[in-house]
Design a protein around this motif. Structure first.
Motif, mmCIF file in Angstrom:
data_model
loop_
_atom_site.group_PDB
_atom_site.id
_atom_site.type_symbol
_atom_site.label_atom_id
_atom_site.label_comp_id
_atom_site.label_asym_id
_atom_site.label_seq_id
_atom_site.Cartn_x
_atom_site.Cartn_y
_atom_site.Cartn_z
ATOM 1 N N GLU A 1 -47.870 -27.028 -36.765
ATOM 2 C CA GLU A 1 -48.997 -26.342 -36.130
ATOM 3 C C GLU A 1 -49.794 -25.545 -37.163
ATOM 4 O O GLU A 1 -51.034 -25.570 -37.166
ATOM 5 C CB GLU A 1 -48.502 -25.424 -35.018
ATOM 6 C CG GLU A 1 -49.626 -24.843 -34.197
ATOM 7 C CD GLU A 1 -49.114 -24.092 -32.981
ATOM 8 O OE1 GLU A 1 -49.576 -22.959 -32.779
ATOM 9 O OE2 GLU A 1 -48.276 -24.637 -32.249
ATOM 10 N N GLY B 1 -51.764 -27.918 -39.315
ATOM 11 C CA GLY B 1 -52.957 -28.374 -38.603
ATOM 12 C C GLY B 1 -54.063 -27.331 -38.633
ATOM 13 O O GLY B 1 -55.235 -27.661 -38.770
ATOM 14 N N ALA B 2 -53.668 -26.064 -38.529
ATOM 15 C CA ALA B 2 -54.654 -24.985 -38.581
ATOM 16 C C ALA B 2 -55.290 -24.903 -39.963
ATOM 17 O O ALA B 2 -56.496 -24.669 -40.088
ATOM 18 C CB ALA B 2 -54.005 -23.655 -38.207
ATOM 19 N N ASP C 1 -57.714 -27.702 -40.291
ATOM 20 C CA ASP C 1 -58.938 -27.371 -39.552
ATOM 21 C C ASP C 1 -59.822 -26.422 -40.346
ATOM 22 O O ASP C 1 -61.051 -26.561 -40.347
ATOM 23 C CB ASP C 1 -58.598 -26.753 -38.197
ATOM 24 C CG ASP C 1 -58.012 -27.766 -37.217
ATOM 25 O OD1 ASP C 1 -58.142 -28.990 -37.451
ATOM 26 O OD2 ASP C 1 -57.416 -27.315 -36.211
ATOM 27 N N GLN C 2 -59.222 -25.456 -41.024
ATOM 28 C CA GLN C 2 -60.006 -24.521 -41.848
ATOM 29 C C GLN C 2 -60.650 -25.250 -43.022
ATOM 30 O O GLN C 2 -61.804 -24.976 -43.367
ATOM 31 C CB GLN C 2 -59.115 -23.381 -42.358
ATOM 32 C CG GLN C 2 -58.760 -22.366 -41.317
ATOM 33 C CD GLN C 2 -59.976 -21.563 -40.883
ATOM 34 O OE1 GLN C 2 -60.926 -21.367 -41.618
ATOM 35 N NE2 GLN C 2 -59.936 -21.088 -39.652
ATOM 36 N N ARG D 1 -61.468 -28.420 -43.106
ATOM 37 C CA ARG D 1 -62.573 -29.197 -42.525
ATOM 38 C C ARG D 1 -63.790 -28.314 -42.290
ATOM 39 O O ARG D 1 -64.923 -28.696 -42.584
ATOM 40 C CB ARG D 1 -62.147 -29.811 -41.186
ATOM 41 C CG ARG D 1 -61.430 -31.093 -41.289
ATOM 42 C CD ARG D 1 -61.249 -31.727 -39.913
ATOM 43 N NE ARG D 1 -60.374 -32.858 -40.047
ATOM 44 C CZ ARG D 1 -59.048 -32.798 -39.960
ATOM 45 N NH1 ARG D 1 -58.445 -31.655 -39.707
ATOM 46 N NH2 ARG D 1 -58.314 -33.880 -40.123
ATOM 47 N N LYS D 2 -63.560 -27.135 -41.737
ATOM 48 C CA LYS D 2 -64.656 -26.205 -41.451
ATOM 49 C C LYS D 2 -65.407 -25.850 -42.736
ATOM 50 O O LYS D 2 -66.641 -25.829 -42.761
ATOM 51 C CB LYS D 2 -64.094 -24.940 -40.798
ATOM 52 C CG LYS D 2 -65.125 -23.905 -40.478
ATOM 53 C CD LYS D 2 -64.499 -22.680 -39.838
ATOM 54 C CE LYS D 2 -65.548 -21.597 -39.637
ATOM 55 N NZ LYS D 2 -64.973 -20.352 -39.162
ATOM 56 N N PRO E 1 -69.892 -32.596 -38.461
ATOM 57 C CA PRO E 1 -68.563 -32.212 -37.964
ATOM 58 C C PRO E 1 -67.755 -33.379 -37.404
ATOM 59 O O PRO E 1 -66.534 -33.411 -37.543
ATOM 60 C CB PRO E 1 -68.865 -31.181 -36.873
ATOM 61 C CG PRO E 1 -70.209 -30.657 -37.210
ATOM 62 C CD PRO E 1 -70.949 -31.797 -37.855
ATOM 63 N N ALA F 1 -64.147 -34.450 -38.761
ATOM 64 C CA ALA F 1 -63.020 -34.490 -37.823
ATOM 65 C C ALA F 1 -62.197 -35.753 -38.002
ATOM 66 O O ALA F 1 -61.004 -35.773 -37.701
ATOM 67 C CB ALA F 1 -63.524 -34.374 -36.391
#
Length: 90
Positions: free
Chosen positions: A4, A7-8, A11-12, A14-15, A25, A29
């Motif tokens: 988890e 994954g976070a 995500d950061q 990717r951002k 985006p 993704a």
């Protein structure tokens, strides 16, 4: 780190890529561990590397030393996420 948290972190990352490189985006993704970055994304040129790394430092609260930056860490999305994950574990 647990999945988890990994994954976070992904995500950061990717951002940061979306914000700093102006990527779509939806395109970001779809990035997986094997998605090539440096040399494959025209948006990620040598000038953009500095802004991406600075943004990662700001977003994740990490410090990236110049001697840690090499082509391997930017070769794929997975390599960049692994690098960021490792920095958070330090």
């Amino acid at each position: 780190m647990d999945p988890e948290a990994d994954g976070a972190i992904a995500d950061q990352v990717r951002k940061v890529l979306v914000e700093e490189l102006g990527l779509d985006p939806v395109r970001a993704a779809a990035f997986d561990a094997d998605t090539p970055l440096f040399g494959a994304l025209p948006e990620l040129d040598s000038m953009a590397v500095a802004s991406v790394l600075t943004a990662l430092e700001d977003q994740l609260g990490i410090v990236i030393d110049d001697d840690e930056v090499d082509g391997d860490m930017l070769e794929t999305f997975g390599a960049l996420v692994a690098f960021a994950t490792g920095k958070l574990a330090d």
